[in-house]
Design a protein around this motif. Structure first.
Motif, PDB file in Angstrom:
ATOM      1  N   SER A  70     -13.813  35.551 -26.047  1.00  0.00           N
ATOM      2  CA  SER A  70     -13.516  35.967 -24.676  1.00  0.00           C
ATOM      3  C   SER A  70     -14.108  37.358 -24.448  1.00  0.00           C
ATOM      4  O   SER A  70     -14.768  37.906 -25.336  1.00  0.00           O
ATOM      5  CB  SER A  70     -12.008  35.966 -24.434  1.00  0.00           C
ATOM      6  N   GLN A 115     -10.043  25.571 -28.658  1.00  0.00           N
ATOM      7  CA  GLN A 115     -11.167  25.335 -27.747  1.00  0.00           C
ATOM      8  C   GLN A 115     -12.380  26.180 -28.131  1.00  0.00           C
ATOM      9  O   GLN A 115     -13.504  25.698 -28.136  1.00  0.00           O
ATOM     10  CB  GLN A 115     -10.775  25.630 -26.292  1.00  0.00           C
ATOM     11  N   HIS A 138     -15.249  26.089 -20.257  1.00  0.00           N
ATOM     12  CA  HIS A 138     -16.315  27.082 -20.085  1.00  0.00           C
ATOM     13  C   HIS A 138     -16.747  27.734 -21.394  1.00  0.00           C
ATOM     14  O   HIS A 138     -17.791  28.365 -21.460  1.00  0.00           O
ATOM     15  CB  HIS A 138     -15.827  28.177 -19.141  1.00  0.00           C
ATOM     16  N   LYS A 139     -15.937  27.623 -22.452  1.00  0.00           N
ATOM     17  CA  LYS A 139     -16.195  28.399 -23.665  1.00  0.00           C
ATOM     18  C   LYS A 139     -17.556  28.101 -24.293  1.00  0.00           C
ATOM     19  O   LYS A 139     -18.118  28.935 -24.988  1.00  0.00           O
ATOM     20  CB  LYS A 139     -15.084  28.164 -24.673  1.00  0.00           C
ATOM     21  N   GLU A 187      -4.148  25.940 -18.933  1.00  0.00           N
ATOM     22  CA  GLU A 187      -4.613  27.268 -18.527  1.00  0.00           C
ATOM     23  C   GLU A 187      -5.043  27.231 -17.061  1.00  0.00           C
ATOM     24  O   GLU A 187      -4.559  27.990 -16.222  1.00  0.00           O
ATOM     25  CB  GLU A 187      -5.807  27.712 -19.392  1.00  0.00           C
ATOM     26  N   GLY A 201      -4.409  29.026 -24.606  1.00  0.00           N
ATOM     27  CA  GLY A 201      -5.516  29.887 -24.182  1.00  0.00           C
ATOM     28  C   GLY A 201      -5.075  31.144 -23.437  1.00  0.00           C
ATOM     29  O   GLY A 201      -5.843  32.089 -23.289  1.00  0.00           O
ATOM     30  N   GLY A 251      -6.703  34.704 -19.599  1.00  0.00           N
ATOM     31  CA  GLY A 251      -6.149  34.867 -20.939  1.00  0.00           C
ATOM     32  C   GLY A 251      -6.771  36.155 -21.454  1.00  0.00           C
ATOM     33  O   GLY A 251      -6.306  37.257 -21.193  1.00  0.00           O
ATOM     34  N   GLY A 252      -7.902  36.037 -22.156  1.00  0.00           N
ATOM     35  CA  GLY A 252      -8.729  37.211 -22.435  1.00  0.00           C
ATOM     36  C   GLY A 252      -9.521  37.593 -21.192  1.00  0.00           C
ATOM     37  O   GLY A 252      -9.881  38.744 -20.995  1.00  0.00           O
ATOM     38  N   GLY A 253      -9.823  36.593 -20.384  1.00  0.00           N
ATOM     39  CA  GLY A 253     -10.448  36.865 -19.098  1.00  0.00           C
ATOM     40  C   GLY A 253     -11.894  36.441 -18.944  1.00  0.00           C
ATOM     41  O   GLY A 253     -12.564  36.859 -18.005  1.00  0.00           O
ATOM     42  N   SER A 254     -12.409  35.575 -19.841  1.00  0.00           N
ATOM     43  CA  SER A 254     -13.849  35.283 -19.762  1.00  0.00           C
ATOM     44  C   SER A 254     -14.216  34.313 -18.637  1.00  0.00           C
ATOM     45  O   SER A 254     -15.234  34.497 -17.965  1.00  0.00           O
ATOM     46  CB  SER A 254     -14.374  34.765 -21.099  1.00  0.00           C
ATOM     47  N   ASN A 255     -13.376  33.279 -18.411  1.00  0.00           N
ATOM     48  CA  ASN A 255     -13.734  32.390 -17.293  1.00  0.00           C
ATOM     49  C   ASN A 255     -13.573  33.123 -15.975  1.00  0.00           C
ATOM     50  O   ASN A 255     -14.364  32.940 -15.051  1.00  0.00           O
ATOM     51  CB  ASN A 255     -12.949  31.065 -17.374  1.00  0.00           C
ATOM     52  N   CYS A 297      -7.654  31.654 -13.884  1.00  0.00           N
ATOM     53  CA  CYS A 297      -6.634  32.048 -14.850  1.00  0.00           C
ATOM     54  C   CYS A 297      -7.216  33.117 -15.784  1.00  0.00           C
ATOM     55  O   CYS A 297      -8.429  33.188 -15.977  1.00  0.00           O
ATOM     56  CB  CYS A 297      -6.137  30.841 -15.645  1.00  0.00           C
ATOM     57  N   SER A 311     -11.189  25.988 -15.333  1.00  0.00           N
ATOM     58  CA  SER A 311     -11.832  26.393 -16.587  1.00  0.00           C
ATOM     59  C   SER A 311     -11.950  25.282 -17.622  1.00  0.00           C
ATOM     60  O   SER A 311     -12.843  25.313 -18.460  1.00  0.00           O
ATOM     61  CB  SER A 311     -11.079  27.578 -17.186  1.00  0.00           C
ATOM     62  N   GLY A 312     -11.052  24.272 -17.580  1.00  0.00           N
ATOM     63  CA  GLY A 312     -11.149  23.236 -18.603  1.00  0.00           C
ATOM     64  C   GLY A 312     -10.329  22.005 -18.290  1.00  0.00           C
ATOM     65  O   GLY A 312      -9.540  21.992 -17.347  1.00  0.00           O
TER      66      GLY A 312
HETATM   67  C1  LIG Z   1      -9.610  29.601 -23.696  1.00  0.00           C
HETATM   68  C2  LIG Z   1      -9.346  29.087 -22.358  1.00  0.00           C
HETATM   69  C3  LIG Z   1      -8.926  29.942 -21.314  1.00  0.00           C
HETATM   70  C4  LIG Z   1      -8.599  31.391 -21.511  1.00  0.00           C
HETATM   71  O1  LIG Z   1      -9.676  32.183 -21.899  1.00  0.00           O
HETATM   72  P1  LIG Z   1     -10.400  33.183 -20.903  1.00  0.00           P
HETATM   73  O2  LIG Z   1     -11.232  34.017 -21.780  1.00  0.00           O
HETATM   74  O3  LIG Z   1      -9.321  33.945 -20.189  1.00  0.00           O
HETATM   75  O4  LIG Z   1     -11.175  32.351 -19.967  1.00  0.00           O
HETATM   76  C5  LIG Z   1      -8.759  29.400 -20.057  1.00  0.00           C
HETATM   77  N1  LIG Z   1      -8.968  28.092 -19.824  1.00  0.00           N
HETATM   78  C6  LIG Z   1      -9.365  27.240 -20.795  1.00  0.00           C
HETATM   79  C7  LIG Z   1      -9.567  25.809 -20.459  1.00  0.00           C
HETATM   80  C8  LIG Z   1      -9.561  27.711 -22.088  1.00  0.00           C
HETATM   81  O5  LIG Z   1      -9.949  26.866 -23.049  1.00  0.00           O
END
Ligand SMILES: *Cc1c(COP(=O)(O)O)cnc(C)c1O
Length: 402
Positions: free
Chosen positions: A203, A127, A99-100, A360, A313, A242-246, A240, A385-386
């Motif tokens: 993120s 990523q 998604h990035k 992730e 991630g 991490g920073g939380g963007s997806n 999931c 997300s990936g």
């Molecule tokens: C970077 C990444 C994440 C974590 O980042 P978020 O900002 O939480 O989405 C999750 N999944 C994938 C595949 C990533 O590359």
């Protein structure tokens, strides 16, 4: 109303407020020299986001260049195996594999619009670095990516991809030589170069306006899902964190909807009780990290603790301030999954659906499988997300050990 005071974003009551706060979280805690640039960025983004030409160009690129809309795939074989109807939002099929790219394209277009000539970024797994290097190559901007030395070793494939795309990868040796240190280094660069350079944060973290802007670029995930559901109700939406963007991108249009539960899955690493994890909400406390007030991992003196996760991630000691707000207000619930459980999630999805998820994303899959009894007869939407190509070395290394 969204900040800043330009008023172009309309009068609908939205988060964040004029100061970039999500309730008591968020805000702009940045070096004095960056404050005017951050306010300017907030203004520039509000103006661009209110301009149908800019928004149209963004969506056109997402469609023609990154391959959106990504499919919504009914995972019937997985559903049969665990007894819960599972739908997968296939961000793994977006250009560059996650998604990035949505955010990188959006911010690169904004940098072009505001006459910047150079992009910088931090990256952990690589990523976000790859997504930024891709957007830079496409838009013709110079690109420098800060990456912890340890991550450079762990993620050789993505380092090669960034170089291939014309980016300079700068090794960061300070601290633990991982993501948090790369963020600090990128911030230092930006303080010196803000006139010509745009910093693409990867993120929904950092000072205002980043958590807001990145969410706006990522909410296409949730908005597309709503359209693709064609009115079919979902009970639980899982992603999931991490920073939380997806996760925020997927949650955004569902937040506050009657009958829909939002679940964010953090990294429990070796187990919460071991202290080696990335569960900033589940096991952290409020503090200030990278320019925003949010949940973070810190010791009694407020020193940032190292996060740990098998997935780079999710290996971050903080979380986006909007998630902190969601957690406190109950708009979403946050759970965690260990490294070992995530590996089982990779295996399960690969075997049943023929889709190898990123480690992730496998955290979200693993949580659904683990809670299958509670989720029985429900419809669960997972943001995948990936894809897992980048993690194959990590996965096969574990095979060799058993
Ligand atoms: C970077 C990444 C994440 C974590 O980042 P978020 O900002 O939480 O989405 C999750 N999944 C994938 C595949 C990533 O590359």
């Amino acid at each position: 109303m969204n900040p800043p005071a330009s008023g172009r974003t309309g009068s609908r009551l939205e988060r964040p407020d004029q100061q970039g706060r999500f309730g008591e979280y968020g805000g702009m805690f940045a070096p004095e020299t960056l404050m005017p640039a951050l306010w300017q960025l907030a203004d520039d983004f509000a103006e661009a986001w209110g301009d149908s030409g800019f928004v149209g160009r963004f969506h056109e690129l997402l469609e023609k260049y990154t391959g959106r809309p990504t499919p919504l795939h009914a995972a019937d074989h997985l559903s049969e195996e665990i007894g819960t109807r599972v739908l997968l939002k296939r961000e793994d099929l977006a250009h560059t594999g996650a998604h990035k790219i949505n955010n990188a394209i959006g911010q690169a277009l904004l940098a072009k619009r505001t006459d910047k000539t150079r992009l910088i970024a931090e990256t952990g797994a690589g990523q976000h670095g790859v997504a930024t290097a891709t957007a830079a190559a496409y838009t013709g901007l110079e690109c420098v990516v800060y990456m912890g030395e340890k991550d450079i070793e762990r993620q050789a494939l993505n380092v090669s991809r960034m170089k291939m795309l014309g980016a300079e990868v700068v090794p960061v040796t300070s601290g633990a030589a991982t993501l948090k240190d790369a963020v600090n280094e990128a911030m230092r660069d930006w303080v010196r170069t803000v006139e010509t350079t745009h910093y693409i944060i990867g993120s929904v973290v950092g000072p205002h306006p980043f958590p807001w802007m990145v969410r706006e670029f990522q909410k296409v995930i949730g908005e597309e899902s709503v359209r693709q559901l064609q009115g079919e109700p979902v009970d639980v939406v899982v992603a999931c964190v991490g920073g939380g963007s997806n996760a925020i991108g997927m949650f955004y249009p569902f937040a506050g909807r009657e009958g829909v539960e939002l679940v964010g899955v953090e990294a429990a690493g070796h187990g919460i009780e071991t202290g080696r994890h990335g569960a900033s909400i589940g096991a952290g406390s409020p503090g200030i990290l990278h320019g925003a007030r949010t949940y973070m991992l810190q010791d009694a003196e407020g020193q940032v603790l190292e996060a740990h996760s098998i997935s780079a991630g999710l290996d971050y000691p903080g979380v986006g301030p909007e998630h902190a707000y969601f957690a406190d207000t109950g708009l979403a619930r946050y759970v965690s999954i260990t490294d070992d459980e995530a590996l089982e999630g990779v295996d399960l999805l690969s075997r049943t659906e023929g889709v190898i998820p990123a480690l992730e994303s496998a955290h979200a899959v693993a949580w659904v499988a683990k809670e299958a009894d509670l989720l029985r007869d429900k419809t669960v939407l997972i943001n995948l997300s990936g894809r897992g190509d980048k993690d194959m070395d990590m996965i096969t290394a574990r095979w060799d050990r058993v």
